[in-house]
Design a protein around this motif. Structure first.
Motif, short mmCIF file in Angstrom:
data_model
loop_
_atom_site.label_atom_id
_atom_site.label_comp_id
_atom_site.label_asym_id
_atom_site.label_seq_id
_atom_site.Cartn_x
_atom_site.Cartn_y
_atom_site.Cartn_z
N GLN A 1 0.83 -1.20 0.00
CA GLN A 1 0.00 0.00 0.00
C GLN A 1 0.88 1.27 0.00
O GLN A 1 0.55 2.27 -0.66
CB GLN A 1 -0.92 0.01 1.21
CG GLN A 1 -1.95 -1.09 1.22
CD GLN A 1 -2.82 -1.07 2.46
OE1 GLN A 1 -3.04 0.01 3.02
NE2 GLN A 1 -3.34 -2.25 2.86
N TRP A 2 1.94 1.24 0.79
CA TRP A 2 2.85 2.42 0.85
C TRP A 2 3.52 2.68 -0.49
O TRP A 2 3.62 3.83 -0.94
CB TRP A 2 3.90 2.21 1.95
CG TRP A 2 4.83 3.38 2.14
CD1 TRP A 2 6.03 3.57 1.58
CD2 TRP A 2 4.56 4.54 2.92
NE1 TRP A 2 6.57 4.77 1.96
CE2 TRP A 2 5.67 5.40 2.80
CE3 TRP A 2 3.51 4.95 3.72
CZ2 TRP A 2 5.75 6.62 3.44
CZ3 TRP A 2 3.59 6.16 4.37
CH2 TRP A 2 4.70 6.99 4.23
N GLN A 3 3.96 1.61 -1.11
CA GLN A 3 4.64 1.79 -2.40
C GLN A 3 3.66 2.26 -3.47
O GLN A 3 4.06 2.94 -4.42
CB GLN A 3 5.27 0.46 -2.83
CG GLN A 3 6.40 -0.01 -1.92
CD GLN A 3 7.59 0.91 -1.97
OE1 GLN A 3 7.81 1.60 -2.99
NE2 GLN A 3 8.37 0.92 -0.89
N ALA A 4 2.39 1.94 -3.28
CA ALA A 4 1.40 2.36 -4.26
C ALA A 4 1.09 3.84 -4.18
O ALA A 4 0.61 4.43 -5.16
CB ALA A 4 0.10 1.54 -4.07
N LEU A 5 1.31 4.44 -3.02
CA LEU A 5 1.06 5.88 -2.88
C LEU A 5 2.11 6.68 -3.64
O LEU A 5 3.29 6.28 -3.69
CB LEU A 5 1.07 6.28 -1.41
CG LEU A 5 -0.07 5.71 -0.55
CD1 LEU A 5 0.16 6.09 0.92
CD2 LEU A 5 -1.43 6.22 -1.02
N PRO A 6 1.75 7.83 -4.23
CA PRO A 6 2.74 8.63 -4.99
C PRO A 6 3.76 9.29 -4.04
O PRO A 6 3.43 9.62 -2.89
CB PRO A 6 1.87 9.67 -5.70
CG PRO A 6 0.66 9.81 -4.85
CD PRO A 6 0.40 8.43 -4.27
N HIS A 7 4.95 9.45 -4.54
CA HIS A 7 6.00 10.14 -3.75
C HIS A 7 5.66 11.62 -3.63
O HIS A 7 5.16 12.24 -4.58
CB HIS A 7 7.38 9.97 -4.41
CG HIS A 7 7.96 8.62 -4.21
ND1 HIS A 7 8.72 8.30 -3.11
CD2 HIS A 7 7.90 7.51 -4.98
CE1 HIS A 7 9.12 7.04 -3.20
NE2 HIS A 7 8.62 6.52 -4.34
N LEU A 8 6.00 12.16 -2.46
CA LEU A 8 5.80 13.61 -2.23
C LEU A 8 6.86 14.39 -2.99
O LEU A 8 8.01 13.95 -3.14
CB LEU A 8 5.86 13.94 -0.75
CG LEU A 8 4.84 13.23 0.15
CD1 LEU A 8 5.04 13.65 1.61
CD2 LEU A 8 3.41 13.56 -0.28
N SER A 9 6.46 15.58 -3.45
CA SER A 9 7.43 16.43 -4.17
C SER A 9 8.52 16.96 -3.25
O SER A 9 9.64 17.24 -3.69
CB SER A 9 6.70 17.60 -4.84
OG SER A 9 6.00 18.37 -3.85
N ASP A 10 8.23 17.07 -1.94
CA ASP A 10 9.23 17.53 -0.97
C ASP A 10 9.97 16.31 -0.44
O ASP A 10 9.40 15.48 0.29
CB ASP A 10 8.54 18.28 0.17
CG ASP A 10 9.55 19.00 1.06
OD1 ASP A 10 10.70 18.54 1.16
OD2 ASP A 10 9.17 20.04 1.68
N SER A 11 11.20 16.14 -0.84
CA SER A 11 11.97 14.96 -0.44
C SER A 11 12.16 14.89 1.06
O SER A 11 12.27 13.79 1.63
CB SER A 11 13.33 14.96 -1.15
OG SER A 11 14.05 16.14 -0.80
N HIS A 12 12.26 16.04 1.73
CA HIS A 12 12.45 16.04 3.17
C HIS A 12 11.24 15.44 3.88
O HIS A 12 11.35 14.58 4.77
CB HIS A 12 12.70 17.48 3.66
CG HIS A 12 12.91 17.58 5.15
ND1 HIS A 12 13.98 17.03 5.78
CD2 HIS A 12 12.14 18.18 6.11
CE1 HIS A 12 13.91 17.26 7.08
NE2 HIS A 12 12.79 17.97 7.30
N LEU A 13 10.03 15.87 3.47
CA LEU A 13 8.82 15.32 4.08
C LEU A 13 8.67 13.84 3.72
O LEU A 13 8.23 13.02 4.56
CB LEU A 13 7.60 16.11 3.60
CG LEU A 13 7.56 17.60 4.01
CD1 LEU A 13 6.31 18.25 3.45
CD2 LEU A 13 7.62 17.75 5.52
N GLU A 14 9.03 13.49 2.51
CA GLU A 14 8.97 12.09 2.10
C GLU A 14 9.88 11.24 2.97
O GLU A 14 9.52 10.13 3.40
CB GLU A 14 9.37 11.97 0.62
CG GLU A 14 9.42 10.54 0.09
CD GLU A 14 8.02 9.92 0.02
OE1 GLU A 14 7.91 8.69 0.07
OE2 GLU A 14 7.02 10.68 -0.07
#
Length: 879
Positions: free
Chosen positions: A758-771
């Motif tokens: 499920q986590w991998q299915a979610l899109p990556h955040l544009s802010d790498s720090h928050l990601e």
């Protein structure tokens, strides 16, 4: 477990829905009362007691703050500050700040009065120095800068008046110095041009009057002593020389007029003796003027002598002619007379040859009688007779006439001694020589007559009287000098005893000794002893020994202390020589050593020669250190110039940074450049402010860009799946909380692969720090769930309250609405934030708030997720 949590959250939601309308109604009523209380403040009278009563009674902070603004007296503000210290921190800080401002204003006015009082004393002070005026002006500007509203206009006007008076006094000093310089140039012009003495005296008299005015001037004490003193000494010296030149000119003119008068007279009418007496009575002149005048005088005297010789020769020629005529008249003489003449002439010859002076005198008188009776003889016999009479006279000269003439000359010489201005020693020698010559005549020619001896002895005694008076005066002076010397020795003994006692006491007590009066006493004593007059050889030897013995205790201590002082100054010279010019404290060290030198020189002045040698050495090493420090400063200046270029390059790169490469690249380059700036050394002082300002502006610009990029990243993250990722993390953490329940059984098997998928299915955040923050939080939870980590579950349970507290604080800080059920907690949090205070107007930085809300693992419900997203959205919208 999940059912229990849902029931719990469901009950809370219903309670919140029931309480929310009632809470909103209460808030509206409170707002109306607050507005009414604030408006009533404007209607209060100007009586501070009424305002204080209102402050104590009202319960609205804004009304209390508005009422506190109307207070002005110290007593009222102090009273309000006391009772609001624990109830209303905003009013308390307001009162405290206003009291501090009033206290500061009072202190500033007191300092202003002190500075103006100092200015009044400077206006009346003798010897005003420019640095004192500069200090006064600097003190005023230090007080006035930033306090213009506090200082009254009257005090500023008083300052300007004092400054004008001080400026006038400094201008008077400058005018006085210029006047003295012009007067000195006038003296130099007089010396170079050498005008007439009368004109010079007139100019010098005018300068003397000006000098008297300078001495009476108020600014005279501010002028260096050697300026007026040197001018006065030069003036007096030039005046003395001019007066001497005038007298010399008058004396030369007198002698020239006297010579001109006598040169116009016929030589026959002048007398050589009178001429010599008048010449000796004329005023004295210098050798340079005397030589040409004496040549004229010598020519005049030679002319008179030549005239007198010519007159004598003429008289002699007339006498010879008369005698020749008488001989011609007496050619006819009798034979008897001739025989008598020849017999007497023969007898005279025999008597002279025999040395019979009396018999020869008898025959000479007979021959003279014959001649006087006109008894003529021929020329040959007459010449022979004249020759023998001459021989007879020579014998008489050796026997009688010579003795009488010598004694008369000695008497005349003794009488002339009293009229001559001879020294005492020369006069005594002259009298002794005359008496010795008189005694030698007694042994050669026999005793003199009583009358001659009486006259000679009286003349010698009269001439010797100054010698006797001088001898008696010397005896009295010797006695006086001996008494004076003995009094000096007694004073030395008294001082030496007192010095010995005080020295021992000082050594026992460990006190320092003031050597300056001791040195002054020692030098003054030696100086007085050197000025001691004549005392006699034996007495001088005795007194010198006693004086040396009496002065020995003081002298020995001074010699020992002199040796120590010389060694101390040698050590100071060596210490200066050892100072490293590259050391940052080298200037302070040098100044400290110089102060030690000055203190030592003041406490124990050395002999001028020793002090001069040591001072020259000390000055040389100080100048050498100064030169080396200058060289070091030049090298450091070159290094600072290089650093300036490096910092200019850093500023240029910072100014050229843009957001084209994205947040990570921008932040990396920004941090790298700031580190390069910090690693670069100092720059020249005159360029420091400008380059720092440029750097600060560039950093501010980059910080704004970085903040904008982070906010954009945060906004993008909020809108691109942050809530889903946060919701998945909370679901995983709620699953972990089940491990804490021992009663419920896990209904289904835990599968970390499903959560990971499920986590991998979610899109990556544009802010790498928050990601990165959320990924770390998720996978840490995934590991704990797989391992059934109970401790991690307890940590999650403890973090729930912490997270909710942070979330409420962020809502208060950024003005976001909180659930109605949390109204009381929100008001309490507002009070805490107001009392604690913080930078950035109480608002934390956006990246810190995001990290706090997202990094802390704690399970939250959908409402809290919405609140977190709202806070992050608010953060993303802040500029």
């Amino acid at each position: 477990m999940f059912g229990f949590l849902s029931k719990l959250f469901g009950r809370k939601q219903s309670v919140r829905q029931e309480v929310q309308p009632r809470r909103k109604k209460q808030v509206l009523v409170q707002n109306d009362a607050k507005i009414e209380a604030v408006q009533s403040v404007e209607q209060l009278p100007d009586d501070e007691s009424v305002i204080i009563g209102f402050l104590k009674e009202t319960r609205f902070a804004d009304a209390r703050y508005a009422a506190a603004l109307r207070l002005h007296s110290v007593e009222a503000m102090t009273e309000v500050r006391t009772f609001t210290q624990k109830t209303d921190r905003r009013v308390y800080r307001l009162m405290q700040n206003r009291l501090n401002e009033m206290k500061q204003s009072k202190e500033i006015l007191a300092k202003v009065d002190a500075v103006l009082a100092e200015a009044d004393s400077l206006v009346k002070k003798d010897g005003l120095a420019p640095n004192q005026v500069a200090d006064f002006e600097r003190h005023w500007h230090d007080l006035y800068q930033g306090n213009e509203a506090v200082i009254p206009a009257k005090k500023k006007a008083r300052y300007e008046a004092c400054l004008k008076q001080l400026g006038d006094r400094l201008q008077d000093q400058l005018s006085l110095q210029q006047e003295i310089r012009q007067a000195s140039e006038s003296l130099d012009a007089i010396v170079k041009k050498a005008p007439l003495p009368e004109e010079t005296l007139q100019v010098l008299s005018g300068l003397e009057q000006r000098l008297a005015g300078w001495k009476q001037s108020l600014e005279a004490s501010s002028i260096p002593k050697n300026t007026i003193g040197g001018f006065e000494s030069r003036l007096q010296k030039l005046k003395s020389e001019t007066e001497k030149s005038v007298k010399e000119s008058e004396a030369v003119q007198t002698r020239a007029l006297w010579l001109e008068k006598n040169e116009q007279e016929p030589a026959e009418s002048l007398n050589k003796v009178v001429l010599e007496q008048e010449w000796g009575q004329l005023p004295q002149v210098t050798q340079a003027h005397y030589t040409p005048l004496f040549k004229r005088y010598s020519a005049l005297r030679d002319k008179i002598i030549a005239c007198e010789n010519l007159r004598k020769e003429q008289q002699k020629a007339l006498s010879e002619a008369k005698k020749q005529e008488e001989r011609q008249q007496l050619l006819a003489e009798t034979a008897e007379d001739r025989e008598a003449f020849n017999s007497h002439l023969k007898a005279l010859r025999e008597a002279i040859d025999a040395g019979a002076i009396q018999e020869a005198q008898h025959h000479s008188e007979a021959l003279s009688q014959i001649h006087l009776d006109s008894r003529i003889v021929d020329k040959g016999l007459l010449e022979k007779c004249s020759q023998m009479q001459a021989e007879l006279r020579q014998l008489n000269d050796w026997a009688k006439w010579s003795d009488r003439l010598s004694r008369e000359n000695l008497i005349k010489a003794a009488e002339a001694l009293s009229q001559k201005k001879l020294g005492i020693d020369d006069l005594a020698d002259a009298v002794m020589q005359l008496r010795e010559q008189w005694k030698s005549l007694n042994t050669v020619s026999g005793m003199a007559t009583r009358e001659q001896w009486t006259i000679f002895d009286a003349a010698c005694n009269k001439a010797y009287e100054p010698v006797l008076i001088h001898a008696r005066a010397q005896v009295d002076e010797k006695k006086k000098n001996i008494r004076y010397a003995e009094s000096i020795i007694a004073d030395i003994k008294t001082y030496a005893d007192r010095f010995k006692m005080e020295f021992e006491k000082a050594v026992e007590a460990g006190r320092s000794i003031d050597w300056k009066p001791i040195i002054n006493f020692y030098r003054q004593t030696l100086q007085s002893w050197r000025k001691l007059g004549i005392v006699g050889r034996n007495e001088k030897k005795r007194l010198d020994a006693e004086m040396a013995e009496a002065l020995a205790p003081v002298r020995d201590r001074l010699y020992e202390q002199t040796r120590l002082e010389v060694q101390r100054r040698e050590d100071l010279i060596a210490e200066v020589d050892r100072i490293d010019p590259n050391h940052p404290e080298s200037g302070k060290k040098l100044r400290a050593i110089q102060l030690k030198w000055q203190a030592g020189a003041k406490n124990f002045p050395l002999d001028n020669r020793k002090d001069s040698k040591l001072w020259n050495r000390f000055k040389a090493v100080c100048e050498s250190l100064h030169d080396r420090r200058i060289e070091k400063g030049k090298r450091e200046e070159q290094e600072r110039l290089g650093n300036l270029q490096l910092k200019e390059a850093v500023c240029a790169e910072l100014e050229s940074l843009d957001d084209a490469d994205g947040l990570e690249t921008f932040e990396e380059r920004f941090l790298s450049l700031t580190k390069r700036w910090d690693a670069t050394g100092g720059v020249p002082q005159e360029s420091g402010a400008a380059i720092q300002k440029r750097f600060d502006e560039a950093v501010s610009r980059c910080a704004e860009i970085l903040k904008r990029l982070k906010n954009d990243g945060l906004a993008s993250a909020v809108s691109s799946g942050l809530a889903e990722k946060l919701r998945l993390c909370s679901e995983l953490e709620n699953r972990i909380l089940r491990f804490l329940s021992d009663n419920e059984q896990i209904a289904e098997e835990f599968s970390d692969e499903d959560f990971d998928r499920q986590w991998q299915a979610l899109p990556h955040l544009s802010d790498s720090h928050l990601e990165s923050l959320l990924s770390t939080r998720f996978y840490n939870g995934l590991k704990a769930a797989a391992a059934r980590n109970v401790a991690y579950g307890r940590r999650l349970q403890n973090n729930i309250a912490v997270l909710k507290d942070h979330l409420l604080a962020f809502e208060v800080a950024y003005g976001l609405e909180s659930p109605a059920v949390l109204e009381e907690e929100r008001q309490q949090k507002q009070k805490e934030i107001q009392q604690r205070g913080s930078d950035n107007d109480g608002k934390p930085l956006s990246e810190d708030a995001a990290k706090t809300l997202l990094e802390l693992p704690a399970p939250v419900d959908e409402s809290d997720i919405g609140r977190i997203v709202a806070v992050l959205a608010k953060l993303a919208g802040c500029s």
